[in-house]
Design a protein around this motif. Structure first.
Motif, PDB file in Angstrom:
ATOM      1  N   VAL A   1       1.107  -1.294   0.044  1.00  0.00           N
ATOM      2  CA  VAL A   1      -0.082   0.098   0.185  1.00  0.00           C
ATOM      3  C   VAL A   1       0.766   1.960   0.161  1.00  0.00           C
ATOM      4  N   MET A   2       1.713   1.214   0.126  1.00  0.00           N
ATOM      5  CA  MET A   2       2.530   2.099   0.519  1.00  0.00           C
ATOM      6  C   MET A   2       3.521   2.609  -0.903  1.00  0.00           C
ATOM      7  N   TYR A   3       4.277   1.548  -1.052  1.00  0.00           N
ATOM      8  CA  TYR A   3       4.783   1.840  -3.212  1.00  0.00           C
ATOM      9  C   TYR A   3       3.574   2.069  -3.567  1.00  0.00           C
TER      10      TYR A   3
ATOM     11  N   ILE B   1       0.799   4.325  -3.352  1.00  0.00           N
ATOM     12  CA  ILE B   1       0.836   5.750  -2.698  1.00  0.00           C
ATOM     13  C   ILE B   1       2.622   6.277  -3.329  1.00  0.00           C
ATOM     14  N   HIS B   2       3.194   5.970  -3.072  1.00  0.00           N
ATOM     15  CA  HIS B   2       4.711   6.533  -3.561  1.00  0.00           C
ATOM     16  C   HIS B   2       4.252   6.398  -4.768  1.00  0.00           C
ATOM     17  N   ASP B   3       3.567   5.465  -5.850  1.00  0.00           N
ATOM     18  CA  ASP B   3       3.734   5.183  -7.180  1.00  0.00           C
ATOM     19  C   ASP B   3       2.604   6.649  -7.097  1.00  0.00           C
TER      20      ASP B   3
ATOM     21  N   GLN C   1      -2.208  14.196   3.458  1.00  0.00           N
ATOM     22  CA  GLN C   1      -3.289  12.986   3.700  1.00  0.00           C
ATOM     23  C   GLN C   1      -1.759  12.262   4.000  1.00  0.00           C
ATOM     24  N   HIS C   2      -1.214  11.788   3.110  1.00  0.00           N
ATOM     25  CA  HIS C   2      -0.251  10.903   3.642  1.00  0.00           C
ATOM     26  C   HIS C   2       1.390  11.230   4.699  1.00  0.00           C
ATOM     27  N   HIS C   3       1.061  12.273   3.683  1.00  0.00           N
ATOM     28  CA  HIS C   3       1.950  12.978   5.121  1.00  0.00           C
ATOM     29  C   HIS C   3       1.569  12.782   6.897  1.00  0.00           C
TER      30      HIS C   3
ATOM     31  N   ILE D   1      -0.660  11.242   8.114  1.00  0.00           N
ATOM     32  CA  ILE D   1      -0.810   9.618   8.543  1.00  0.00           C
ATOM     33  C   ILE D   1       0.655   9.405   9.578  1.00  0.00           C
ATOM     34  N   GLU D   2       1.501   9.642   8.142  1.00  0.00           N
ATOM     35  CA  GLU D   2       2.717   9.127   8.896  1.00  0.00           C
ATOM     36  C   GLU D   2       3.365   9.905   9.412  1.00  0.00           C
ATOM     37  N   ASP D   3       3.578  10.875   9.966  1.00  0.00           N
ATOM     38  CA  ASP D   3       3.634  12.014  10.655  1.00  0.00           C
ATOM     39  C   ASP D   3       2.590  11.487  11.567  1.00  0.00           C
TER      40      ASP D   3
ATOM     41  N   HIS E   1      14.315   8.488  -0.961  1.00  0.00           N
ATOM     42  CA  HIS E   1      14.765   8.552   0.522  1.00  0.00           C
ATOM     43  C   HIS E   1      13.751   7.613   1.316  1.00  0.00           C
ATOM     44  N   GLU E   2      13.320   7.841   1.516  1.00  0.00           N
ATOM     45  CA  GLU E   2      12.381   6.474   1.996  1.00  0.00           C
ATOM     46  C   GLU E   2      12.005   5.848   2.139  1.00  0.00           C
ATOM     47  N   GLU E   3      11.907   5.097   0.643  1.00  0.00           N
ATOM     48  CA  GLU E   3      11.919   3.840   0.322  1.00  0.00           C
ATOM     49  C   GLU E   3      13.115   3.135   0.768  1.00  0.00           C
TER      50      GLU E   3
HETATM   51 FE   LIG Z   1       5.071   7.443   2.470  1.00  0.00          FE
END
Ligand SMILES: [Fe+2]
Length: 217
Positions: free
Chosen positions: A16-18, A20-22, A62-64, A66-68, A137-139
């Motif tokens: 799911v993370m990959y 949304i990044h894509d 929104q993605h950031h 959720i991560e933060d 960098h995150e990946e």
């Molecule tokens: Fe992410």
């Protein structure tokens, strides 16, 4: 958080993370094209570009968020005193805080019909550059730490907490955004983890509505 099982995280968990990044990379290509060609004059195409931009910027915020809110704080408690790992988490948060004002600057350029076109390309290039390097960098550095530090159960709990935090209209915008143009097998993997009511809403309402709206082109 109470978990009784502790299954190691798998590649499937991270899909799911990959995905949304894509999706962000997909739109970064569109933004790069807008930077190169400018926003078309005709009102319908102008609106389509703006609809695409607003979808992208909303999903990225929104993605950031959720991560933060859910991911990096839990990682901090797990990684405790490992300085190299904490440095990576600091970098993730610092990169998010660089991206936010860059998004706002693009928004201002779109809003300012008079002077905005003069600065839009430069600001779009900035967001494209920052975003691509942040995702890479995150990946490269952060996701392997996540996979090593959290259990599969904890990861799924984060997804549930994030879904609960989102309004229904947030979820309605996110699922078609996430899946647009993605390969079927990757969609199936992530889609199957959504609760049944959301899968039905996506299939019969949110996805057709998303597909019929003119965005970007
Ligand atoms: Fe992410």
């Amino acid at each position: 958080m109470t978990t009784t099982k502790s299954t190691p995280m798998s590649d499937a968990d991270l899909e799911v993370m990959y995905l949304i990044h894509d999706a962000f990379r997909r739109d970064s290509e569109r933004l790069a094209r807008v930077a190169e060609k400018g926003v078309p004059e005709d009102p319908a195409t102008h609106d389509a570009v703006l609809l695409g931009w607003h979808g992208f910027s909303r999903e990225l915020h929104q993605h950031h968020m959720i991560e933060d809110e859910f991911l990096w704080p839990l990682m901090r408690t797990r990684l405790g005193q490992e300085p190299d790992a904490l440095e990576v988490l600091d970098a993730m948060e610092a990169e998010h805080s660089l991206i936010d004002p860059t998004l706002a600057a693009v928004e201002d350029a779109f809003d300012d019909r008079e002077h905005g076109p003069d600065v839009l390309a430069e600001r779009l290039d900035a967001i494209v550059h920052l975003l691509r390097s942040h995702l890479a960098h995150e990946e490269r550095d952060a996701l392997p730490l996540v996979a090593g530090a959290l259990t599969s159960e904890e990861w799924h709990q984060i997804s549930k907490d994030a879904l609960r935090k989102m309004s229904l209209s947030d979820v309605a915008a996110t699922t078609p955004y996430l899946f647009e143009g993605a390969p079927e097998d990757r969609i199936r993997l992530v889609f199957s983890e959504l609760p049944l009511p959301l899968r039905l809403l996506h299939r019969f309402w949110w996805e057709p509505r998303y597909r019929h709206a003119r965005r970007w082109e």
